[in-house]
Design a protein around this motif. Structure first.
Motif, short mmCIF file in Angstrom:
data_model
loop_
_atom_site.label_atom_id
_atom_site.label_comp_id
_atom_site.label_asym_id
_atom_site.label_seq_id
_atom_site.Cartn_x
_atom_site.Cartn_y
_atom_site.Cartn_z
N SER A 105 -27.53 2.22 7.34
CA SER A 105 -26.29 1.84 6.66
C SER A 105 -25.70 0.66 7.41
CB SER A 105 -25.32 3.04 6.70
OG SER A 105 -24.15 2.80 5.97
N ASN A 145 -18.93 -5.98 2.37
CA ASN A 145 -19.85 -5.60 1.32
C ASN A 145 -19.19 -5.80 -0.03
OD1 ASN A 145 -22.27 -4.65 0.27
ND2 ASN A 145 -22.45 -3.15 1.91
N VAL A 199 -18.13 -4.33 -3.38
CA VAL A 199 -17.87 -3.02 -4.01
C VAL A 199 -17.06 -3.26 -5.28
CG1 VAL A 199 -16.90 -0.70 -3.74
CG2 VAL A 199 -17.87 -1.85 -1.76
N ASN A 238 -21.20 2.82 3.39
CA ASN A 238 -21.19 3.82 2.32
C ASN A 238 -22.25 4.90 2.51
OD1 ASN A 238 -19.11 2.66 0.83
ND2 ASN A 238 -20.49 1.27 -0.26
N THR A 239 -23.43 4.47 2.91
CA THR A 239 -24.52 5.44 3.06
C THR A 239 -24.25 6.39 4.22
OG1 THR A 239 -25.96 3.69 2.25
CG2 THR A 239 -27.04 5.65 3.14
N PRO A 272 -28.89 2.01 1.69
CA PRO A 272 -28.26 1.27 0.60
C PRO A 272 -29.37 0.60 -0.22
CG PRO A 272 -28.15 0.00 2.63
CD PRO A 272 -28.84 1.29 2.98
N THR A 277 -26.90 4.62 -1.71
CA THR A 277 -25.68 4.12 -2.34
C THR A 277 -26.02 2.74 -2.90
OG1 THR A 277 -24.74 3.11 -0.34
CG2 THR A 277 -24.20 5.43 -0.76
N HIS A 278 -25.27 2.33 -3.91
CA HIS A 278 -25.67 1.14 -4.67
C HIS A 278 -24.47 0.59 -5.42
CE1 HIS A 278 -25.46 3.10 -8.66
NE2 HIS A 278 -25.53 4.17 -7.91
N GLU A 279 -24.69 -0.53 -6.09
CA GLU A 279 -23.64 -1.14 -6.91
C GLU A 279 -24.05 -1.25 -8.37
OE1 GLU A 279 -20.36 -2.32 -6.66
OE2 GLU A 279 -20.49 -0.98 -4.94
N HIS A 289 -22.76 5.62 -6.47
CA HIS A 289 -22.15 4.28 -6.52
C HIS A 289 -21.23 4.09 -5.30
CE1 HIS A 289 -19.83 0.86 -7.99
NE2 HIS A 289 -20.84 0.65 -8.82
N GLY A 290 -21.24 2.87 -4.74
CA GLY A 290 -20.44 2.60 -3.55
C GLY A 290 -18.97 2.97 -3.69
N VAL A 299 -18.14 7.03 -3.07
CA VAL A 299 -18.64 7.83 -1.95
C VAL A 299 -17.63 8.86 -1.43
CG1 VAL A 299 -20.40 6.20 -1.14
CG2 VAL A 299 -18.11 6.05 -0.21
#
Ligand SMILES: Cc1cc2nc3c(=O)[nH]c(=O)nc-3n(C[C@H](O)[C@H](O)[C@H](O)COP(=O)(O)O)c2cc1C
Length: 179
Positions: free
Chosen positions: A15, A20, A22, A33-34, A99, A128-130, A157-158, A161
């Protein structure tokens, strides 16, 4: 389905805190996030946490990191890690977090996987992702974890979390990690 709820779990994650992207804007994440998700999984499973760390850290700046990550992906790089799991043989279940970078996992995850023998173990991805979900990462993992069993991953999703605990519990229950 195997009964996994008695197994000792390792929660290994990569992570990156710092700037970042978001939900359409750049924000500074003091904790990645992760990492937030990894710690929730640890709280629920009481497994052992392991942070996958690279010797060369990634830039604080988001755009610079996307450039470094793109280059590493193009070069099929294996960024060097600065830590190792003690006694990997004591874990049969590895929850592997990252991520999504360029629709797959960051290259340090490949370094991590190649450093150990995961044959016969169960690997469960979470990310985690966007917007990409798990992207290509599950297919890419299955190509390099040929001797391990891969279970269904979780994508958060970021922006979600902090409120993901219920989804995490449902997923861990569905795959048999918790009752
Ligand atoms: C280098 C880089 C590439 C990314 N590529 C994607 C992508 O392809 N798809 C996506 O949904 N999100 C992408 N993202 C967004 C991250 O997956 C997302 O912000 C994630 O929650 C970051 O987790 P972390 O804070 O644990 O590092 C990217 C972020 C970075 C820094």
């Amino acid at each position: 389905m195997k009964n996994l709820n008695q197994e000792k779990c390792l929660i290994a994650y990569f992570s990156r805190e710092g700037n970042n992207y978001v939900s359409g804007k750049i924000v500074n994440l003091p904790i990645g996030n992760t990492e937030v998700i990894a710690k929730m999984i640890q709280e629920i499973t009481k497994g052992d946490l392991f942070r996958i760390d690279t010797i060369n850290s990634y830039p604080e700046d988001y755009t610079e990191t996307t450039e470094v990550a793109q280059k590493e992906l193009d070069e099929n790089a294996r960024p060097e890690l600065n830590n190792r799991v003690q006694d990997i043989d004591s874990y049969n279940v590895i929850l592997l977090g990252y991520p999504i970078w360029w629709r797959t996992m960051p290259m340090p995850i490949l370094t991590f996987i190649e450093e150990y023998d995961f044959s016969g173990k169960t690997i469960i991805p979470f990310c985690t992702h966007e917007g990409s979900g798990l992207g290509q990462s599950e297919q890419d993992l299955s190509k390099i974890c040929t001797e391990a069993t891969l279970l269904k991953g979780l994508a958060i999703h970021g922006s979600q979390v902090q409120t993901a605990k219920k989804d995490i519990r449902n997923w861990l229950n569905e795959i048999g990690i918790i009752l």
